[in-house]
Scaffold this motif. Structure first.
Motif, short mmCIF file in Angstrom:
data_model
loop_
_atom_site.label_atom_id
_atom_site.label_comp_id
_atom_site.label_asym_id
_atom_site.label_seq_id
_atom_site.Cartn_x
_atom_site.Cartn_y
_atom_site.Cartn_z
N THR A 9 0.85 -1.20 0.00
CA THR A 9 0.00 0.00 0.00
C THR A 9 0.88 1.25 0.00
O THR A 9 1.76 1.39 0.85
CB THR A 9 -0.92 0.03 1.24
N LEU A 10 0.64 2.12 -0.96
CA LEU A 10 1.36 3.39 -1.03
C LEU A 10 0.64 4.42 -0.17
O LEU A 10 -0.54 4.69 -0.38
CB LEU A 10 1.44 3.88 -2.47
N ASN A 11 1.33 4.96 0.83
CA ASN A 11 0.73 5.92 1.76
C ASN A 11 1.39 7.28 1.63
O ASN A 11 2.62 7.37 1.47
CB ASN A 11 0.89 5.44 3.21
N ALA A 12 0.56 8.31 1.71
CA ALA A 12 1.08 9.69 1.68
C ALA A 12 0.46 10.46 2.84
O ALA A 12 -0.77 10.54 2.96
CB ALA A 12 0.73 10.36 0.37
N GLU A 13 1.31 10.98 3.73
CA GLU A 13 0.85 11.85 4.81
C GLU A 13 1.15 13.29 4.39
O GLU A 13 2.32 13.64 4.17
CB GLU A 13 1.57 11.51 6.11
N VAL A 14 0.11 14.08 4.28
CA VAL A 14 0.22 15.42 3.71
C VAL A 14 -0.25 16.47 4.70
O VAL A 14 -1.31 16.32 5.32
CB VAL A 14 -0.64 15.53 2.42
N GLU A 15 0.56 17.52 4.85
CA GLU A 15 0.15 18.68 5.65
C GLU A 15 -0.02 19.86 4.70
O GLU A 15 0.90 20.22 3.97
CB GLU A 15 1.19 19.02 6.71
N GLN A 16 -1.21 20.42 4.70
CA GLN A 16 -1.48 21.56 3.83
C GLN A 16 -0.93 22.85 4.43
O GLN A 16 -0.69 22.94 5.63
CB GLN A 16 -3.00 21.72 3.64
N LYS A 17 -0.76 23.83 3.57
CA LYS A 17 -0.41 25.16 4.07
C LYS A 17 -1.63 25.76 4.78
O LYS A 17 -2.77 25.40 4.50
CB LYS A 17 -0.01 26.06 2.90
N THR A 18 -1.35 26.69 5.70
CA THR A 18 -2.43 27.35 6.45
C THR A 18 -2.47 28.82 6.08
O THR A 18 -1.53 29.56 6.37
CB THR A 18 -2.19 27.22 7.97
N PRO A 19 -3.54 29.27 5.42
CA PRO A 19 -3.63 30.68 5.04
C PRO A 19 -3.97 31.56 6.24
O PRO A 19 -4.74 31.17 7.12
CB PRO A 19 -4.77 30.70 4.02
N ILE A 20 -3.35 32.76 6.29
CA ILE A 20 -3.66 33.69 7.38
C ILE A 20 -4.19 35.03 6.85
O ILE A 20 -4.65 35.86 7.63
CB ILE A 20 -2.45 33.93 8.29
N ALA A 21 -4.12 35.24 5.55
CA ALA A 21 -4.65 36.46 4.94
C ALA A 21 -4.90 36.17 3.46
O ALA A 21 -4.27 35.30 2.86
CB ALA A 21 -3.69 37.62 5.10
N ARG A 22 -5.84 36.95 2.89
CA ARG A 22 -6.18 36.76 1.47
C ARG A 22 -5.98 38.08 0.72
O ARG A 22 -6.66 39.06 0.99
CB ARG A 22 -7.62 36.29 1.31
N VAL A 23 -5.03 38.07 -0.18
CA VAL A 23 -4.77 39.27 -0.99
C VAL A 23 -5.86 39.41 -2.04
O VAL A 23 -6.18 38.46 -2.75
CB VAL A 23 -3.38 39.18 -1.66
N SER A 24 -6.44 40.59 -2.10
CA SER A 24 -7.50 40.86 -3.08
C SER A 24 -7.18 42.17 -3.79
O SER A 24 -7.72 43.23 -3.47
CB SER A 24 -8.87 40.93 -2.38
N THR A 25 -6.26 42.09 -4.74
CA THR A 25 -5.88 43.26 -5.53
C THR A 25 -6.07 42.87 -7.00
O THR A 25 -7.05 42.23 -7.34
CB THR A 25 -4.42 43.65 -5.24
N SER A 26 -5.14 43.23 -7.88
CA SER A 26 -5.23 42.79 -9.27
C SER A 26 -5.02 41.28 -9.36
O SER A 26 -5.46 40.62 -10.30
CB SER A 26 -4.19 43.51 -10.13
N ALA A 27 -4.32 40.71 -8.37
CA ALA A 27 -4.15 39.26 -8.25
C ALA A 27 -4.77 38.81 -6.93
O ALA A 27 -4.80 39.56 -5.96
CB ALA A 27 -2.67 38.89 -8.29
N SER A 28 -5.29 37.60 -6.91
CA SER A 28 -5.90 37.07 -5.69
C SER A 28 -5.19 35.80 -5.26
O SER A 28 -5.03 34.87 -6.05
CB SER A 28 -7.38 36.78 -5.92
#
Length: 239
Positions: free
Chosen positions: A99-118
């Motif tokens: 069995t192939l197992n993958a333990e993954v930790e996602q990034k945690t966002p703390i702010a959302r940029v909302s300008t010309s790019a998001s």
């Protein structure tokens, strides 16, 4: 001549053990890898799904499903997962039964940029793309923001993320072209002018004291601006 059967038995047993070990090793190496099993560590909010991670694994071991274990390069698979801008860390391993197992930790966002790019800023101060699967409830970042220079915004966003008062009340971080930073608070008309990020803790303590006093006096709606950029004082502009 007397035959020592104990030696013969010992050599026969060693031969049998060696044969069984070689046979088991050969079968283990030839064992086919099953469909990847993905486990997420940390928060339950899935910015990247189980299916997305499985596809990354399959793409990077060239059809990865049902191939011999010995052909797998686990480091290569881990690096492939870590290269995804949604993923913070990853560990890939194979169990004895294939069995192939993958333990993954996602990034945690703390702010959302909302300008010309998001995009998000994660808790390490780096870029993180938006997700089609989940939207994080974090402060918006507006104004003049450069993706290559998030240091000041990150310092403020990180402070907000670690402070219960700020996390509850701050809904927007605005940075002007002069790098002056402002905060907008939930259900408040006034704008908070932080200035630069020097003496940030002291400025935040002054803001908390101002807020609590005026909340008690029911005068929060009397101000249009609260200026914290001067040392040891809060300068307020009335409506």
């Amino acid at each position: 001549m007397k035959i020592n059967w104990n030696y013969i038995k010992m050599f026969a047993l060693l031969g049998l053990v060696a044969f069984l070990f070689a046979f088991a090793s050969a079968r283990n190496s030839a064992r086919k890898i099953s469909k990847p099993n993905v486990e997420f560590i940390g928060e339950n909010n899935l910015f990247i799904t189980n299916e997305n991670v499985s596809k990354l694994l399959i793409q990077n071991f060239k059809g990865a499903k049902n191939i011999p274990k010995e052909t797998l390069d686990l480091n290569e698979l881990e690096n492939a997962l870590k290269s995804n801008p949604m993923i913070k860390t990853a560990e890939v391993y194979v169990t004895v039964n294939g069995t192939l197992n993958a333990e993954v930790e996602q990034k945690t966002p703390i702010a959302r940029v909302s300008t010309s790019a998001s995009y998000y800023i994660d808790d390490d101060g780096f870029y993180m793309p938006l997700s089609n699967n989940y939207s994080a409830r974090v402060p918006l970042v507006t104004g003049y923001v450069e993706k290559s220079n998030l240091k000041n915004i990150y310092k403020v966003a990180s402070k907000i993320n670690k402070d219960e008062f700020l996390k509850k009340h701050v809904i927007e971080i605005h940075q002007g072209t002069d790098k002056v930073i402002y905060l907008k608070l939930r259900q408040c008309q006034f704008l908070v002018q932080l200035g630069d990020v020097t003496f940030l803790d002291k400025k935040i303590n002054n803001l908390k004291a101002f807020y609590q006093k005026n909340l008690k006096d029911k005068t929060l709606d009397s101000y249009s601006k609260v200026n914290l950029q001067f040392d040891n004082q809060v300068v307020c502009t009335k409506i």
